[in-house]
Design a protein around this motif. Structure first.
Motif, mmCIF file in Angstrom:
data_model
loop_
_atom_site.group_PDB
_atom_site.id
_atom_site.type_symbol
_atom_site.label_atom_id
_atom_site.label_comp_id
_atom_site.label_asym_id
_atom_site.label_seq_id
_atom_site.Cartn_x
_atom_site.Cartn_y
_atom_site.Cartn_z
ATOM 1 N N VAL A 80 29.526 37.807 35.507
ATOM 2 C CA VAL A 80 30.275 38.687 36.401
ATOM 3 C C VAL A 80 29.632 38.791 37.781
ATOM 4 O O VAL A 80 30.323 38.788 38.814
ATOM 5 C CB VAL A 80 30.404 40.093 35.785
ATOM 6 N N LEU A 81 28.309 38.890 37.827
ATOM 7 C CA LEU A 81 27.626 39.204 39.082
ATOM 8 C C LEU A 81 27.918 38.228 40.217
ATOM 9 O O LEU A 81 28.093 38.657 41.371
ATOM 10 C CB LEU A 81 26.124 39.323 38.834
ATOM 11 N N PRO A 82 27.983 36.902 39.984
ATOM 12 C CA PRO A 82 28.277 36.014 41.117
ATOM 13 C C PRO A 82 29.601 36.337 41.792
ATOM 14 O O PRO A 82 29.729 36.189 43.020
ATOM 15 C CB PRO A 82 28.299 34.617 40.474
ATOM 16 N N GLY A 83 30.592 36.797 41.038
ATOM 17 C CA GLY A 83 31.860 37.181 41.631
ATOM 18 C C GLY A 83 31.761 38.417 42.497
ATOM 19 O O GLY A 83 32.659 38.695 43.307
ATOM 20 N N LEU A 84 30.677 39.169 42.340
ATOM 21 C CA LEU A 84 30.408 40.335 43.183
ATOM 22 C C LEU A 84 29.467 39.981 44.334
ATOM 23 O O LEU A 84 29.022 40.861 45.071
ATOM 24 C CB LEU A 84 29.788 41.455 42.338
ATOM 25 N N GLY A 85 29.172 38.694 44.454
ATOM 26 C CA GLY A 85 28.265 38.254 45.512
ATOM 27 C C GLY A 85 26.801 38.493 45.188
ATOM 28 O O GLY A 85 25.966 38.578 46.095
ATOM 29 N N ILE A 86 26.474 38.590 43.892
ATOM 30 C CA ILE A 86 25.097 38.883 43.473
ATOM 31 C C ILE A 86 24.590 37.742 42.594
ATOM 32 O O ILE A 86 25.182 37.435 41.553
ATOM 33 C CB ILE A 86 25.024 40.195 42.669
ATOM 34 N N ALA A 87 23.514 37.120 42.995
ATOM 35 C CA ALA A 87 22.856 36.134 42.143
ATOM 36 C C ALA A 87 22.083 36.881 41.061
ATOM 37 O O ALA A 87 21.346 37.828 41.373
ATOM 38 C CB ALA A 87 21.913 35.264 42.961
ATOM 39 N N PRO A 88 22.228 36.518 39.793
ATOM 40 C CA PRO A 88 21.532 37.251 38.725
ATOM 41 C C PRO A 88 20.030 37.389 38.946
ATOM 42 O O PRO A 88 19.440 38.410 38.585
ATOM 43 C CB PRO A 88 21.854 36.419 37.477
ATOM 44 N N GLU A 89 19.414 36.387 39.569
ATOM 45 C CA GLU A 89 17.966 36.461 39.785
ATOM 46 C C GLU A 89 17.591 37.511 40.822
ATOM 47 O O GLU A 89 16.410 37.851 40.970
ATOM 48 C CB GLU A 89 17.404 35.095 40.191
ATOM 49 N N TYR A 255 37.606 48.413 42.431
ATOM 50 C CA TYR A 255 36.712 47.831 43.435
ATOM 51 C C TYR A 255 37.468 46.814 44.265
ATOM 52 O O TYR A 255 38.166 45.946 43.736
ATOM 53 C CB TYR A 255 35.530 47.168 42.738
ATOM 54 N N ALA A 256 37.351 46.939 45.576
ATOM 55 C CA ALA A 256 37.975 45.999 46.505
ATOM 56 C C ALA A 256 36.869 45.279 47.260
ATOM 57 O O ALA A 256 36.279 45.852 48.189
ATOM 58 C CB ALA A 256 38.902 46.729 47.472
ATOM 59 N N PRO A 257 36.532 44.054 46.889
ATOM 60 C CA PRO A 257 35.434 43.363 47.572
ATOM 61 C C PRO A 257 35.771 43.069 49.019
ATOM 62 O O PRO A 257 36.943 42.938 49.388
ATOM 63 C CB PRO A 257 35.276 42.070 46.769
ATOM 64 N N ALA A 258 34.738 42.983 49.829
ATOM 65 C CA ALA A 258 34.926 42.654 51.241
ATOM 66 C C ALA A 258 35.496 41.251 51.369
ATOM 67 O O ALA A 258 35.181 40.365 50.565
ATOM 68 C CB ALA A 258 33.596 42.752 51.976
ATOM 69 N N ALA A 265 32.200 31.818 44.394
ATOM 70 C CA ALA A 265 31.526 32.553 43.327
ATOM 71 C C ALA A 265 32.523 33.382 42.542
ATOM 72 O O ALA A 265 32.455 33.481 41.317
ATOM 73 C CB ALA A 265 30.426 33.439 43.917
ATOM 74 N N ALA A 266 33.457 34.004 43.249
ATOM 75 C CA ALA A 266 34.467 34.805 42.568
ATOM 76 C C ALA A 266 35.311 33.945 41.640
ATOM 77 O O ALA A 266 35.641 34.339 40.523
ATOM 78 C CB ALA A 266 35.350 35.508 43.597
ATOM 79 N N ALA A 267 35.670 32.743 42.104
ATOM 80 C CA ALA A 267 36.472 31.855 41.271
ATOM 81 C C ALA A 267 35.706 31.431 40.036
ATOM 82 O O ALA A 267 36.252 31.368 38.933
ATOM 83 C CB ALA A 267 36.898 30.635 42.087
ATOM 84 N N ARG A 268 34.410 31.134 40.210
ATOM 85 C CA ARG A 268 33.604 30.737 39.058
ATOM 86 C C ARG A 268 33.491 31.866 38.051
ATOM 87 O O ARG A 268 33.573 31.652 36.836
ATOM 88 C CB ARG A 268 32.213 30.292 39.524
ATOM 89 N N ALA A 269 33.287 33.097 38.558
ATOM 90 C CA ALA A 269 33.181 34.242 37.656
ATOM 91 C C ALA A 269 34.496 34.474 36.931
ATOM 92 O O ALA A 269 34.528 34.794 35.744
ATOM 93 C CB ALA A 269 32.777 35.493 38.435
ATOM 94 N N GLY A 270 35.620 34.301 37.653
ATOM 95 C CA GLY A 270 36.913 34.479 37.012
ATOM 96 C C GLY A 270 37.148 33.455 35.932
ATOM 97 O O GLY A 270 37.669 33.772 34.854
ATOM 98 N N ALA A 271 36.763 32.204 36.190
ATOM 99 C CA ALA A 271 36.922 31.163 35.179
ATOM 100 C C ALA A 271 36.081 31.458 33.955
ATOM 101 O O ALA A 271 36.513 31.261 32.816
ATOM 102 C CB ALA A 271 36.534 29.807 35.782
ATOM 103 N N VAL A 293 36.574 45.796 37.469
ATOM 104 C CA VAL A 293 35.484 46.443 38.184
ATOM 105 C C VAL A 293 36.034 47.673 38.896
ATOM 106 O O VAL A 293 37.045 47.601 39.605
ATOM 107 C CB VAL A 293 34.833 45.486 39.198
ATOM 108 N N THR A 294 35.372 48.809 38.697
ATOM 109 C CA THR A 294 35.797 50.079 39.267
ATOM 110 C C THR A 294 34.747 50.580 40.238
ATOM 111 O O THR A 294 33.543 50.493 39.964
ATOM 112 C CB THR A 294 36.021 51.108 38.145
ATOM 113 N N ASP A 295 35.195 51.091 41.374
ATOM 114 C CA ASP A 295 34.301 51.570 42.436
ATOM 115 C C ASP A 295 34.005 53.046 42.221
ATOM 116 O O ASP A 295 34.860 53.897 42.464
ATOM 117 C CB ASP A 295 34.975 51.350 43.794
#
Length: 302
Positions: A80-89, A255-258, A265-271, A293-295
């Motif tokens: 999920v995190l890459p779709g939020l613009g966050i690298a897990p590391e 949640y409405a991402p910028a 990344a969002a596409a990969r997370a969605g897949a 995802v809820t804000d």
């Protein structure tokens, strides 16, 4: 308010679902003189992101545990995190509110993060008492073993009472549901507070109608935890976030991402979420849906 608080995001990620009954979920449900009915359970983990870092509150359940226990699931935090613009590391710390299986799964996806939990919780789940059937049913032994290893590696922070995770992020031990259950109070950009209650409050009804959840370690402590949460809810700008209630998604805005978020990344997370949904156990009417995802910084008007 700090600059970090002004830029903070607080998100609830729904990654799974189950349909159960009210009688199974509430302690001594027969006392209320009501007919039984189906009850939807959402499974969440929570993300706090600001200038100080990325913090996870719980990590949900591992897919293999969800399959074995017949829970519908869509994605893990690392998916999920890459779709939020966050690298897990980039995850700085993982808060473990309690050591039940649906909150400690996937911790190993974040080997660089510091783990944080209460002393009482760790002591209980690494004690012989945790092997008793009524407790053992709610944990995964290999996940407890992982916590042991994390402590040996000095990656586990234990505290009693209260702990400041970072400015504006306070952890408070409340007990009840488990011996060391904790809640997280997070200052939001508008100066309010989102109280991530996790399983100190599975459903809003527990506090609003004084109805204990069926799984617990200490009933008086559970009632005291409800009193603490009820008192917090009276404070201006403070909003409770229940741990498993679908109502969370009604009380807070999606949640409405910028627009600048990484579309790839969002596409990969969605897949990944779609693949997980296709291969997961389908136990409820929501099982074909994707992660939501809820804000939690945007409460809806009541």
């Amino acid at each position: 308010m700090s600059a970090a608080s002004q830029a903070r995001q607080v998100l609830a990620v729904k990654y799974g679902h189950r349909v159960t009954t009210r009688a199974e979920s509430y302690l001594n449900f027969h006392l209320y003189g009501e007919p039984d009915a189906d009850l939807d359970i959402d499974y969440y983990f929570w993300v706090i992101r600001d200038g100080q870092g990325v913090f996870l509150v719980d990590t949900g359940f591992a897919p293999e545990a969800g399959d074995r226990r017949r829970r519908a699931h869509y994605a893990t935090p690392a998916e999920v995190l890459p779709g939020l613009g966050i690298a897990p590391e980039r995850v700085t710390a993982v808060v473990i509110t309690h050591a039940h299986w649906d909150h400690t799964g996937n911790v190993r996806q974040f080997p660089n993060a510091q783990l944080v939990m209460t002393e009482a919780e760790y002591a209980f789940w690494t004690s012989p008492m945790a092997a008793r059937a009524h407790f053992a049913a709610h944990c995964e032994p290999e996940e407890i073993a992982y916590l042991r290893r994390a402590r040996e590696e000095d990656r586990l922070t234990l505290f009693a009472g209260q702990h400041t995770l970072a400015p504006g992020i306070e952890l408070t031990e409340v007990g009840g549901h488990t011996p060391g259950q904790l809640i997280a109070s997070v200052t939001t950009p508008d100066g309010g507070t989102a109280v991530l209650a996790s399983d100190a409050l599975h459903f809003y009804e527990e506090v609003e109608r004084d109805r204990p959840f069926a799984i617990l370690a200490d009933l008086p402590a559970m009632y005291r935890a409800y009193d603490t949460l009820a008192q917090l809810a009276t404070q201006p700008g403070t909003h409770l976030v229940a741990g498993h209630d679908p109502e969370v998604r009604a009380r807070f805005a999606p949640y409405a991402p910028a627009p600048a978020a990484d579309a790839g990344a969002a596409a990969r997370a969605g897949a990944a979420a779609r693949t997980r949904a296709e291969t997961s156990v389908t136990t409820g009417p929501d099982a074909a849906s994707e992660t939501e995802v809820t804000d939690l910084t945007r409460p809806r008007a009541s």
